[in-house]
Write an enzyme that holds these catalytic residues in place. Structure first.
Site: not given
Ligand code: IPD
Length: 291
Positions: A71, A92, A94
């Site tokens: 990511e 995931d 964050t």
């Molecule tokens: C996010 C989380 C969140 C989801 C977002 C993701 P991240 O990932 O999984 O639940 O709604 O679409 O981008 O930014 O915490 O790695």
């Protein structure tokens, strides 16, 4: 190139998940560590970068021939191909991590031919490990087969008996936002007013853990538009190995791609009911997700 040794990759990913967990658990967060990417609902910390760095250097060292997508270092000019690819979200959830809400994880996937093939998801706060290899079943903490026992014989019997997971995402205006909030309204609304009257809607803040909960059977469905391949790759293997399926988040398409960015995940069920509940859900989607 020799065929990937999936069991070895699985075990290596599990060891990396535990190492990542140590970094996450020992993090000393202060507000200066946190930066925004797109907006105040899209965060990154020095720990996201440190975990990704540890994982990518370990994987590149052990598997120099395989592609790495993470990511925090993703380069859109190199989209997903059929080559064996590690697909990694270092943290995931964050926002949960930043707020100390104990619901985030490291998500480690491996895809071959764009098919999710090995998945490891680890929440260090609860010491919960989900993992799967394509064709070999899905497991909680390496020993309990998914779905969990108390859910294994529970049929899917429509949205009014379902607990589903939805996410607000970080895009808070425009057509996708409208589609989401109008769909949420319809899902929750009483049947006499045209709604689905879902039993409950949850927004827990981690796509990977949402999918694992659907695999375990503790959630029945999960719908989201806007997340990325690293949010779903690992969970995808775990879910499908637990008898669940993932289709397009937009109505009508029974196939979706790993990088399709809009997903509807449904748990395994004894007398199926999957097709029916997916069609019922699609019937309540208000508009079209465009990513
Ligand atoms: C996010 C989380 C969140 C989801 C977002 C993701 P991240 O990932 O999984 O639940 O709604 O679409 O981008 O930014 O915490 O790695």
């Amino acid at each position: 190139m020799a065929a990937p040794n999936l069991n070895e990759i699985h075990d290596f990913l599990v060891s990396l998940a535990y190492q990542a967990g140590d970094i996450i658990t020992n993090a000393l967060l202060d507000t200066n560590d946190t930066g925004s990417k797109k907006n105040s609902a899209d965060l990154v910390t020095q720990y996201d970068r440190a975990v990704e760095n540890m994982i990518s250097s370990s994987l590149k060292n052990k598997y120099p021939d395989y592609v790495f997508h993470g990511e925090e270092t993703y380069d859109p000019s190199h989209p997903l191909t059929d080559a064996p690819t590690f697909i990694v979200d270092p943290i995931d959830g964050t926002i949960n991590f930043v707020h100390g809400f104990p619901h985030s994880c490291v998500s480690l996937g491996f895809a071959v031919g764009q098919v999710p093939t090995v998945g490891v998801v680890y929440n260090p706060s609860t010491k919960t490990l989900y993992s799967a290899i394509r064709g070999q079943g899905a497991f909680l903490n390496r020993e309990t087969r998914l779905p969990l026992n108390h859910r294994i014989s529970e049929p899917l019997s429509g949205l009014s008996n379902a607990t589903i997971s939805i996410e607000w995402g970080n895009e808070r205006s425009g057509p996708n936002w409208q589609t989401k909030i109008r769909t949420f309204e319809r899902l929750g609304q009483a049947k006499e007013n045209g709604g689905a009257m879902v039993r409950a809607m949850r927004s827990l803040g981690s796509a990977a853990l949402n999918i694992c909960a659907v695999a375990a059977g503790t959630l029945d469905l999960y719908w989201e538009g806007g997340c990325w391949e690293w949010d779903v790759c690992a969970g995808w293997v775990i879910l499908t190995e637990a008898g669940g399926m993932i289709v397009d988040g937009n109505p009508g398409s029974w196939k979706t791609t790993l990088d399709g960015r809009k997903y509807l995940a449904v748990r395994g069920a004894p007398q199926s009911g999957q097709k029916e509940i997916i069609e019922e859900f699609w019937g309540h989607v208000q508009g079209k997700l465009e990513y």
